[in-house]
Design a protein around this motif. Structure first.
Motif, PDB file in Angstrom:
ATOM      1  N   GLY A 147     -16.576   6.721  -5.438  1.00  0.00           N
ATOM      2  CA  GLY A 147     -15.599   5.400  -4.904  1.00  0.00           C
ATOM      3  C   GLY A 147     -15.485   4.134  -5.155  1.00  0.00           C
ATOM      4  O   GLY A 147     -14.752   3.194  -4.889  1.00  0.00           O
ATOM      5  N   CYS A 148     -17.065   3.763  -5.520  1.00  0.00           N
ATOM      6  CA  CYS A 148     -17.283   2.196  -5.455  1.00  0.00           C
ATOM      7  C   CYS A 148     -16.910   1.273  -6.494  1.00  0.00           C
ATOM      8  O   CYS A 148     -17.424   1.739  -7.631  1.00  0.00           O
ATOM      9  N   PRO A 149     -15.722   0.081  -6.036  1.00  0.00           N
ATOM     10  CA  PRO A 149     -14.937  -0.439  -7.534  1.00  0.00           C
ATOM     11  C   PRO A 149     -16.726  -0.780  -8.380  1.00  0.00           C
ATOM     12  O   PRO A 149     -16.862  -1.198  -9.376  1.00  0.00           O
ATOM     13  N   HIS A 150     -17.239  -1.586  -7.580  1.00  0.00           N
ATOM     14  CA  HIS A 150     -19.392  -1.979  -8.263  1.00  0.00           C
ATOM     15  C   HIS A 150     -19.631  -1.194  -9.026  1.00  0.00           C
ATOM     16  O   HIS A 150     -20.252  -1.825 -10.142  1.00  0.00           O
ATOM     17  N   CYS A 151     -20.077   0.171  -8.698  1.00  0.00           N
ATOM     18  CA  CYS A 151     -20.495   1.422  -9.329  1.00  0.00           C
ATOM     19  C   CYS A 151     -19.465   1.537 -10.821  1.00  0.00           C
ATOM     20  O   CYS A 151     -20.053   1.307 -11.839  1.00  0.00           O
ATOM     21  N   LEU A 206     -20.447  -1.360 -13.259  1.00  0.00           N
ATOM     22  CA  LEU A 206     -22.218  -1.318 -13.782  1.00  0.00           C
ATOM     23  C   LEU A 206     -21.791  -0.500 -14.811  1.00  0.00           C
ATOM     24  O   LEU A 206     -22.418  -0.280 -15.004  1.00  0.00           O
ATOM     25  N   GLU A 207     -21.113   0.744 -14.882  1.00  0.00           N
ATOM     26  CA  GLU A 207     -21.075   2.072 -15.192  1.00  0.00           C
ATOM     27  C   GLU A 207     -21.744   1.419 -17.183  1.00  0.00           C
ATOM     28  O   GLU A 207     -22.677   1.960 -17.564  1.00  0.00           O
ATOM     29  N   PRO A 208     -20.977   0.942 -17.652  1.00  0.00           N
ATOM     30  CA  PRO A 208     -20.886   0.632 -18.921  1.00  0.00           C
ATOM     31  C   PRO A 208     -22.034  -0.159 -19.594  1.00  0.00           C
ATOM     32  O   PRO A 208     -23.252   0.544 -19.969  1.00  0.00           O
TER      33      PRO A 208
END
Length: 206
Positions: free
Chosen positions: A53-57, A60-62
């Protein structure tokens, strides 16, 4: 010729020293007070602490995927879901269930997109049971796993590790149980893996 070689050697030494001094404890990363044992001492363990649920995660995913694509064979990469709030528990359980069933890599991107792009509310057992059905997991199987001993044991182990790391937010990258890298320490998501690469090389040399 000798002078030229000496000048080049001096230049290389200066560059190496500058690179070595580029990051230090408090500048790029923080050193974990009591190192946490890794599962395979023959490899350098890199662990991402995250929350679906973390927008920063999500952003970062790409970068994580690009780094994993080219990572060396001596690196052991892991994901570790955090539970820093009541609303995080369902997502942590979803990770462990998917991991136990061998489908986490298959549904990871879809789950991130469902939450952050489609804005779906997937914070409950019922909603997640419906989501997992798309991957061939029956409602009965999902609910059996949701409060299973295996999932609860993994939750406890993850919580203990995260507390030992001293992590207080996500995303965070742990290198070999010794160093914590975050957007804050690295001065932005785009620099996180520069610091991680620096620390991986540091551990190789050790």
């Amino acid at each position: 010729m000798i002078k030229l070689f000496s000048a080049l050697l001096f230049s290389v030494l200066i560059s190496s020293t500058a690179f070595a001094a580029e990051y230090s404890d408090g500048n790029g990363y923080t050193t974990i007070k009591n190192p946490v044992r890794t599962s395979d001492p023959s490899k350098v363990e890199v662990t991402e602490i995250f929350w679906y649920g973390c927008p920063h995660c999500y952003t970062l995913e790409p970068l994580v995927n690009a780094w994993k694509k080219d990572m060396a064979s001596d690196i052991d990469f892991k994901y570790l879901p955090a539970v820093f709030g009541r609303g995080w528990l369902a997502h942590a359980k979803a990770f462990h269930i998917a991991d136990l069933l061998g489908i986490e890599s298959e549904l990871r991107a879809d789950l991130f997109n469902a939450i952050h792009v489609e804005r779906r509310n997937l914070n409950s057992e019922d909603a997640l049971a419906d989501f997992f059905a798309n991957y061939g997991v029956s409602e009965n199987e999902f609910r059996k796993q949701y409060d299973s001993f295996a999932v609860n044991s993994r939750l406890s182990q993850a919580d203990a590790k995260i507390r030992a790391y001293g992590a207080r937010g996500v995303p965070g990258i742990i290198v070999n149980g010794k160093y914590l890298v975050s957007a804050q320490t690295a001065n932005g998501n785009e620099n996180i893996f520069n610091v991680v690469n620096f620390l991986v090389e540091k551990e190789r040399q050790n």
